[in-house]
Design a protein around this motif. Structure first.
Motif, PDB file in Angstrom:
ATOM      1  N   VAL A  94       0.849  -1.198   0.000  1.00  0.00           N
ATOM      2  CA  VAL A  94       0.000   0.000   0.000  1.00  0.00           C
ATOM      3  C   VAL A  94       0.885   1.249   0.000  1.00  0.00           C
ATOM      4  O   VAL A  94       1.802   1.367   0.808  1.00  0.00           O
ATOM      5  N   GLU A 102       0.853   5.664  -0.195  1.00  0.00           N
ATOM      6  CA  GLU A 102      -0.035   6.800   0.047  1.00  0.00           C
ATOM      7  C   GLU A 102       0.607   8.102  -0.425  1.00  0.00           C
ATOM      8  O   GLU A 102       1.822   8.186  -0.552  1.00  0.00           O
ATOM      9  N   ASP A 114      -3.415  14.551  -0.190  1.00  0.00           N
ATOM     10  CA  ASP A 114      -4.662  14.923  -0.869  1.00  0.00           C
ATOM     11  C   ASP A 114      -4.482  16.250  -1.596  1.00  0.00           C
ATOM     12  O   ASP A 114      -5.076  16.485  -2.640  1.00  0.00           O
ATOM     13  N   THR A 145      -6.036   9.167  -7.918  1.00  0.00           N
ATOM     14  CA  THR A 145      -4.929   8.675  -7.092  1.00  0.00           C
ATOM     15  C   THR A 145      -3.662   8.472  -7.931  1.00  0.00           C
ATOM     16  O   THR A 145      -2.625   8.086  -7.395  1.00  0.00           O
ATOM     17  N   VAL A 164      -0.008   9.319  -6.973  1.00  0.00           N
ATOM     18  CA  VAL A 164       0.765   8.421  -6.088  1.00  0.00           C
ATOM     19  C   VAL A 164       1.660   7.488  -6.918  1.00  0.00           C
ATOM     20  O   VAL A 164       2.741   7.115  -6.488  1.00  0.00           O
ATOM     21  N   THR A 172       5.588   7.260  -6.248  1.00  0.00           N
ATOM     22  CA  THR A 172       6.213   5.956  -5.985  1.00  0.00           C
ATOM     23  C   THR A 172       7.369   5.708  -6.957  1.00  0.00           C
ATOM     24  O   THR A 172       8.457   5.289  -6.557  1.00  0.00           O
ATOM     25  N   ALA A 189      -2.659   2.224  -4.359  1.00  0.00           N
ATOM     26  CA  ALA A 189      -2.761   3.490  -3.630  1.00  0.00           C
ATOM     27  C   ALA A 189      -4.234   3.771  -3.367  1.00  0.00           C
ATOM     28  O   ALA A 189      -4.941   4.243  -4.246  1.00  0.00           O
ATOM     29  N   GLY A 215      -7.228   5.917  -1.573  1.00  0.00           N
ATOM     30  CA  GLY A 215      -7.322   7.247  -0.968  1.00  0.00           C
ATOM     31  C   GLY A 215      -8.481   8.069  -1.482  1.00  0.00           C
ATOM     32  O   GLY A 215      -9.227   7.652  -2.368  1.00  0.00           O
ATOM     33  N   ARG A 216      -8.594   9.264  -0.886  1.00  0.00           N
ATOM     34  CA  ARG A 216      -9.661  10.183  -1.260  1.00  0.00           C
ATOM     35  C   ARG A 216      -9.282  10.981  -2.497  1.00  0.00           C
ATOM     36  O   ARG A 216      -8.120  11.351  -2.653  1.00  0.00           O
ATOM     37  N   THR A 217     -10.264  11.256  -3.322  1.00  0.00           N
ATOM     38  CA  THR A 217     -10.055  12.060  -4.524  1.00  0.00           C
ATOM     39  C   THR A 217     -11.205  13.059  -4.631  1.00  0.00           C
ATOM     40  O   THR A 217     -12.247  12.856  -4.014  1.00  0.00           O
ATOM     41  N   HIS A 257     -13.585   7.987  -3.439  1.00  0.00           N
ATOM     42  CA  HIS A 257     -12.384   7.205  -3.110  1.00  0.00           C
ATOM     43  C   HIS A 257     -11.963   6.352  -4.298  1.00  0.00           C
ATOM     44  O   HIS A 257     -12.820   5.814  -4.998  1.00  0.00           O
ATOM     45  N   VAL A 312      -8.944   3.341  -5.688  1.00  0.00           N
ATOM     46  CA  VAL A 312      -7.767   2.510  -5.448  1.00  0.00           C
ATOM     47  C   VAL A 312      -7.013   2.454  -6.769  1.00  0.00           C
ATOM     48  O   VAL A 312      -7.566   2.070  -7.793  1.00  0.00           O
TER      49      VAL A 312
END
Ligand code: PHE
Length: 357
Positions: free
Chosen positions: A127, A129, A132, A175, A178, A182, A194, A196-198, A212, A214
């Motif tokens: 995972v 992160e 935002d 996302t 990310v 990375t 990854a 998370g909120r978008t 959200h 992935v």
């Protein structure tokens, strides 16, 4: 003078005796209100001789001030006593156990996200992160969005006011930044998701301004679309808890992947309910593709040596499909009835061994 002394003693006694704010106010009105006793005395000044008016006027005014001061002091004391009584009666013992009927639950979006993470974790994905609040470089430029390209506006981006340098920060619209973070900080082979909120400026039954995703990213030597298809099909079958899913790639465009595709999953829509893993309809489920060589280069990876695939999917949307929630906006309504109906027990954390849902 005696009259004034009597009046003073009388009014002050009434002020002292007032047991609550409304009685005190009645005393105030009767003494210094428009037609009150002291106000009435002030009106008699006009008929007096100048000499008398001088002494009487000063005395009546002094009386009025004294009474007003006494009323203000009494009012403060009564208010303080009222507050003390309220504080004493409204104590809350936080160490008491919560009533059973107010038991909290895990929000279906978080449950869905945990399920997705647990499936990908079992497939060997780590995972990753990211923030935002992103900059233009990570959200757009490094992802091969041409400068001034309309796609930047198509994302319905929430921009912050520009800094002094002219740079505008933004709320990430996906996302995918990310991926960039990375690849810049890790050497291949890379295998991450990854979650998370978008954020996008959009609001209807199937879009909310916050949602959200992935994201998935795999970078290694010899990676091709076949790896992508297997990974996604394996994931979808596990997620929808069915033996196998049938999928199709539909050509699409994303600036950061080439070729790009949307993946549809076969489903059955008869009976007003969507069932995955059977039927003759198709349901659009995610976006994906092979990482564009320009993106690899922008992140310091040689595209002649390494290839990769990426995908991005909406968590809220997948949760809606799996758990049959009709309107995405309800997810944000904080309606306790909705939460207790669709929520999950905090003790049933999804994992591949004990089951997902
Ligand atoms: N970032 C894309 C979106 O939000 C989804 C996506 C991710 C597509 C990765 C391809 C590869 O629309």
């Amino acid at each position: 003078m005696t009259d004034l002394n009597t009046l003073e003693a009388d009014v002050l006694a009434q002020v002292a005796a007032a047991g609550d704010l409304s009685t005190l106010d009645a005393v105030r009105v009767a003494a210094v209100g428009k037609t009150g006793s002291i106000s009435g005395l002030l009106k008699t000044l006009g008929a007096m001789s100048p000499e008398e008016r001088k002494t009487q006027g000063a005395a009546i005014n002094a009386l009025r001030d004294k009474v007003q001061e006494a009323i203000a002091a009494k009012k403060a004391a009564l208010e303080a006593a009222e507050l003390d009584a309220r504080l004493a009666s409204e104590t809350l013992d936080l160490s008491l156990p919560a009533p059973y009927r107010r038991k909290g639950s895990v929000h279906p979006t978080m449950q869905t996200m945990d399920e997705m993470i647990s499936i990908f974790a079992e497939m060997g994905f780590a995972v990753a992160e990211g923030p935002d609040i992103e900059d233009d470089f990570h959200n757009f430029t490094a992802l091969n969005f041409p400068e001034k390209h309309p796609a930047r506006e198509m994302h319905d981006t929430f921009f912050f006011n520009p800094k002094e340098s002219g740079e505008r920060m933004l709320l990430r619209t996906h996302t995918s930044p990310v991926q960039v973070r990375t690849m810049v900080s890790q050497k291949p082979p890379i295998r991450i998701i990854a979650p998370g909120r978008t954020y996008r400026c959009d609001n209807d039954a199937t879009h909310t301004p916050v949602f959200h995703q992935v994201e998935g990213l795999v970078i290694d030597k010899g990676i091709h679309m076949g790896h992508l298809k297997w990974t996604l099909e394996t994931f979808l079958a596990r997620f929808f808890e069915t033996d196998a899913v049938t999928t199709q790639f539909r050509p699409h465009h994303f600036p950061f992947t080439e070729p790009s595709a949307e993946m549809d999953v076969q489903c059955d829509r008869s009976g007003g309910e969507i069932k995955i893993g059977q039927g003759t309809s198709w349901l659009e489920i995610l976006g994906c593709g092979m990482v564009h060589p320009n993106v690899l280069r922008a992140c310091g990876i040689d595209p002649d040596e390494y290839q990769g695939f990426a995908f991005g999917m909406g968590v809220d949307r997948l949760g809606m499909l799996k758990y049959g929630m009709p309107d995405l906006r309800d997810m944000w309504s904080s309606d306790v009835r909705w939460l207790s109906h669709y929520g999950f027990s905090a003790f049933a954390a999804p994992n591949p061994a004990s089951g997902l849902s």
